[in-house]
Design a protein around this motif. Structure first.
Motif, PDB file in Angstrom:
ATOM      1  N   LEU A 160       1.093  -1.404   0.396  1.00 27.08           N
ATOM      2  CA  LEU A 160      -0.025  -0.075  -0.252  1.00 27.08           C
ATOM      3  C   LEU A 160       1.018   1.496  -0.257  1.00 27.08           C
ATOM      4  CD1 LEU A 160      -2.277  -1.396   2.444  1.00 27.08           C
ATOM      5  CD2 LEU A 160      -2.389  -1.872   0.354  1.00 27.08           C
ATOM      6  N   GLY A 161       2.274   0.768  -0.258  1.00 28.22           N
ATOM      7  CA  GLY A 161       3.349   2.623   0.030  1.00 28.22           C
ATOM      8  C   GLY A 161       3.377   2.703   0.801  1.00 28.22           C
ATOM      9  N   SER A 162       4.243   2.076   1.896  1.00 28.99           N
ATOM     10  CA  SER A 162       4.031   2.722   2.661  1.00 28.99           C
ATOM     11  C   SER A 162       5.230   3.691   3.036  1.00 28.99           C
ATOM     12  CB  SER A 162       4.151   2.032   4.947  1.00 28.99           C
ATOM     13  OG  SER A 162       4.995   0.594   4.185  1.00 28.99           O
ATOM     14  N   SER A 163       5.945   2.576   1.738  1.00 31.16           N
ATOM     15  CA  SER A 163       7.216   3.466   2.051  1.00 31.16           C
ATOM     16  C   SER A 163       7.705   5.341   1.446  1.00 31.16           C
ATOM     17  CB  SER A 163       8.683   2.559   1.934  1.00 31.16           C
ATOM     18  OG  SER A 163       7.598   1.952   0.002  1.00 31.16           O
ATOM     19  N   ALA A 164       7.048   4.917   0.278  1.00 32.85           N
ATOM     20  CA  ALA A 164       6.653   6.477  -0.516  1.00 32.85           C
ATOM     21  C   ALA A 164       5.864   7.231   0.806  1.00 32.85           C
ATOM     22  CB  ALA A 164       5.416   6.271  -1.078  1.00 32.85           C
ATOM     23  N   ILE A 197      14.940   8.728  -2.884  1.00 34.11           N
ATOM     24  CA  ILE A 197      14.830   7.786  -1.691  1.00 34.11           C
ATOM     25  C   ILE A 197      14.971   6.260  -2.581  1.00 34.11           C
ATOM     26  CG2 ILE A 197      14.280   7.759   0.366  1.00 34.11           C
ATOM     27  CD1 ILE A 197      14.600  11.006   0.228  1.00 34.11           C
ATOM     28  N   GLU A 198      13.192   6.253  -2.488  1.00 31.94           N
ATOM     29  CA  GLU A 198      12.893   5.024  -2.967  1.00 31.94           C
ATOM     30  C   GLU A 198      13.837   4.199  -3.588  1.00 31.94           C
ATOM     31  OE1 GLU A 198       8.497   3.813  -1.757  1.00 31.94           O
ATOM     32  OE2 GLU A 198       8.472   3.964  -3.272  1.00 31.94           O
ATOM     33  N   ARG A 199      14.568   4.804  -4.784  1.00 34.11           N
ATOM     34  CA  ARG A 199      15.990   3.918  -6.034  1.00 34.11           C
ATOM     35  C   ARG A 199      17.011   3.623  -4.858  1.00 34.11           C
ATOM     36  NH1 ARG A 199      15.687   8.052 -10.916  1.00 34.11           N
ATOM     37  NH2 ARG A 199      18.101   7.369 -10.025  1.00 34.11           N
ATOM     38  N   VAL A 222      16.936   3.013  -1.962  1.00 32.00           N
ATOM     39  CA  VAL A 222      16.330   1.895  -0.725  1.00 32.00           C
ATOM     40  C   VAL A 222      16.040   0.922  -1.812  1.00 32.00           C
ATOM     41  CG1 VAL A 222      15.539   0.683   0.760  1.00 32.00           C
ATOM     42  CG2 VAL A 222      15.874   3.598   1.233  1.00 32.00           C
ATOM     43  N   GLN A 223      15.630   0.881  -2.650  1.00 38.91           N
ATOM     44  CA  GLN A 223      15.035  -0.617  -3.648  1.00 38.91           C
ATOM     45  C   GLN A 223      16.239  -0.419  -5.018  1.00 38.91           C
ATOM     46  OE1 GLN A 223      10.632   1.441  -3.262  1.00 38.91           O
ATOM     47  NE2 GLN A 223      11.252   0.119  -5.322  1.00 38.91           N
ATOM     48  N   GLY A 224      16.824   0.088  -5.010  1.00 39.09           N
ATOM     49  CA  GLY A 224      17.559  -0.645  -6.307  1.00 39.09           C
ATOM     50  C   GLY A 224      17.107   0.189  -6.863  1.00 39.09           C
ATOM     51  N   THR A 240       6.006   5.900  -9.079  1.00 37.78           N
ATOM     52  CA  THR A 240       4.502   6.009  -8.826  1.00 37.78           C
ATOM     53  C   THR A 240       3.885   6.052  -7.735  1.00 37.78           C
ATOM     54  OG1 THR A 240       4.797   4.159 -10.669  1.00 37.78           O
ATOM     55  CG2 THR A 240       2.761   4.530  -9.576  1.00 37.78           C
ATOM     56  N   ASP A 241       5.025   5.605  -6.432  1.00 35.19           N
ATOM     57  CA  ASP A 241       3.987   5.670  -4.895  1.00 35.19           C
ATOM     58  C   ASP A 241       4.306   6.683  -4.648  1.00 35.19           C
ATOM     59  OD1 ASP A 241       3.976   2.940  -5.488  1.00 35.19           O
ATOM     60  OD2 ASP A 241       4.679   2.764  -3.744  1.00 35.19           O
ATOM     61  N   THR A 242       5.788   7.491  -4.706  1.00 38.20           N
ATOM     62  CA  THR A 242       5.968   8.630  -4.231  1.00 38.20           C
ATOM     63  C   THR A 242       5.305  10.018  -4.999  1.00 38.20           C
ATOM     64  OG1 THR A 242       8.053   7.886  -5.877  1.00 38.20           O
ATOM     65  CG2 THR A 242       8.433   7.914  -4.025  1.00 38.20           C
ATOM     66  N   SER A 291       8.927  -7.249   0.993  1.00 38.77           N
ATOM     67  CA  SER A 291       9.632  -6.353   0.827  1.00 38.77           C
ATOM     68  C   SER A 291      10.109  -5.863   0.022  1.00 38.77           C
ATOM     69  CB  SER A 291      11.228  -6.780   1.290  1.00 38.77           C
ATOM     70  OG  SER A 291      12.062  -6.114   0.784  1.00 38.77           O
ATOM     71  N   THR A 292       9.152  -5.120  -0.490  1.00 38.73           N
ATOM     72  CA  THR A 292       9.565  -4.269  -1.938  1.00 38.73           C
ATOM     73  C   THR A 292      11.019  -4.473  -2.992  1.00 38.73           C
ATOM     74  OG1 THR A 292       7.515  -2.591  -1.516  1.00 38.73           O
ATOM     75  CG2 THR A 292       8.779  -2.469  -3.149  1.00 38.73           C
ATOM     76  N   LYS A 293      11.644  -4.390  -2.189  1.00 37.80           N
ATOM     77  CA  LYS A 293      13.237  -4.381  -2.363  1.00 37.80           C
ATOM     78  C   LYS A 293      13.348  -5.999  -3.201  1.00 37.80           C
ATOM     79  CE  LYS A 293      18.198  -4.271  -0.749  1.00 37.80           C
ATOM     80  NZ  LYS A 293      18.862  -2.958  -1.687  1.00 37.80           N
TER      81      LYS A 293
HETATM   82 MG   LIG Z   1       7.120   0.771  -1.293  1.00 34.91          MG
END
Ligand SMILES: [Mg+2]
Ligand SMILES: Nc1ncnc2c1ncn2[C@@H]1O[C@H](COP(=O)(O)OP(=O)(O)O)[C@@H](O)[C@H]1O
Ligand SMILES: C[C@@](O)(CCOP(=O)(O)O)CC(=O)O
Length: 305
Positions: free
Chosen positions: A92-96, A126-128, A130-132, A137-139, A173-175
């Protein structure tokens, strides 16, 4: 003390494919993460995950958000407290949401004058990190709200039917999931690339259908999208159980949302079927969340707590 909040999201179409530049349609939903910030002696981050300083293991998104904002402002000591309605690691995009709300709160506290585009851009970087690999989209949707088509960054009308989310309550984990898809794609490019491209084509077809409020046809395509998400290995037995529980109880459509593996599925509810779908999800062992999409992206909640 400054409090800002940002919404989570569900994907109607296009998760994973959008990481490779295909189109996706994603909606902000009325489940938000609140971030309270105030100046302090040292850097403190408090959440349900623990209390830390800058810590890229426990709080990677918030730590990178602070470091990014330190390039713009003299942030020596700040206390950041996170409260969230979004289950963590759930699609649900908690990280974003936590990243976007943290950047906005620090932007106001330190008077950096960032635009919404700046906030979405920094949160995507930042998502890039952490996730690689991460799509914008989410952000973007967490910053801007509404129903958004990516990579076009186009706003579509809100979806006028209830949304029922089913949470497997299994952290994913999305990553890790994004990494698994990358591996499969490099092993079988001639098979996986067309699947990702088909997913993108569905988003393009659905754009017109969203304008026409044609949820029956959108639903058919969402169900095809679900099959292709299974094909690229991001499904699970628990997710499929919730998907079929929803479809067998009046849902127009039901599919995984977000990274998959565990986390959540999303259903569009047919006429008067919202509670039947929610009950079926609960009976099948999931947690049901009835929600709506929202135009409200990141926002200031309060200047004093
Ligand atoms: Mg996420
Ligand atoms: N309320 C929160 N407080 C602190 N960190 C959070 C919070 N919500 C999410 N996060 C961060 O986001 C990570 C989960 O992001 P991700 O794997 O992308 O899943 P999703 O975005 O689908 O929930 C968590 O491990 C944590 O680092
Ligand atoms: C799988 C993906 O398309 C969406 C991930 O969403 P979430 O973090 O599971 O909410 C990755 C991305 O777009 O960066």
């Amino acid at each position: 003390m400054i409090t800002c909040s940002a919404p989570g999201k569900v994907y109607l179409f296009g998760e994973h494919a959008v990481v490779y530049g295909e189109s996706a349609i994603c909606c902000a939903v009325e489940l938000r993460t609140k971030v309270h910030v105030e100046k302090s002696e040292s850097i403190i981050i408090e959440s349900t995950l623990g209390t830390t300083g800058i810590d890229h293991e426990t709080h990677p998104y918030v730590s990178y958000a602070i470091e990014k904002m330190q390039q713009l402002a003299n942030i020596e000591g700040v206390r950041i407290r996170i409260e969230s309605e979004l289950p963590v690691g759930s699609g649900l995009g908690s990280s974003a949401a936590v990243t976007v709300a943290t950047i906005k709160a620090l932007d106001i506290l330190y008077e950096c004058g960032l635009s919404l585009e700046d906030i979405a851009g920094k949160a995507h970087e930042i998502e890039r990190m952490v996730q690689g690999n991460a799509s914008p989209t989410d952000t973007y949707v967490s910053t801007m709200g509404g129903v958004v088509m990516i990579p076009q960054r186009k706003k579509l009308p809100l979806i006028e039917c209830p949304i029922v989310i089913g949470n497997t309550n299994r952290f994913s984990s999305t990553k890790e999931l994004v990494g698994n898809v990358a591996k499969l794609r490099s092993e079988f490019p001639e098979i996986i690339e067309p699947i990702l491209s088909d997913i993108g084509q569905m988003s393009l077809l659905a754009e017109k259908l969203v304008h026409e409020n044609d949820y029956e046809t959108i639903g058919k395509l969402m169900n095809v999208n679900q099959g292709l998400l299974d094909a690229i290995g991001v499904g699970s037995a628990e997710l499929s159980t919730l998907v079929y529980a929803a479809r067998n109880n009046g849902a127009i459509s039901a599919k995984i949302t977000g990274a998959g593996g565990g986390g959540c599925m999303v259903a569009l509810a047919g006429k008067d079927s919202t509670s039947a779908i929610a009950n079926a999800i609960e009976d099948a062992g999931g947690e049901a969340i009835i929600t709506k999409n929202t135009e409200e992206g990141v926002r200031l909640e309060s200047l004093n707590g």
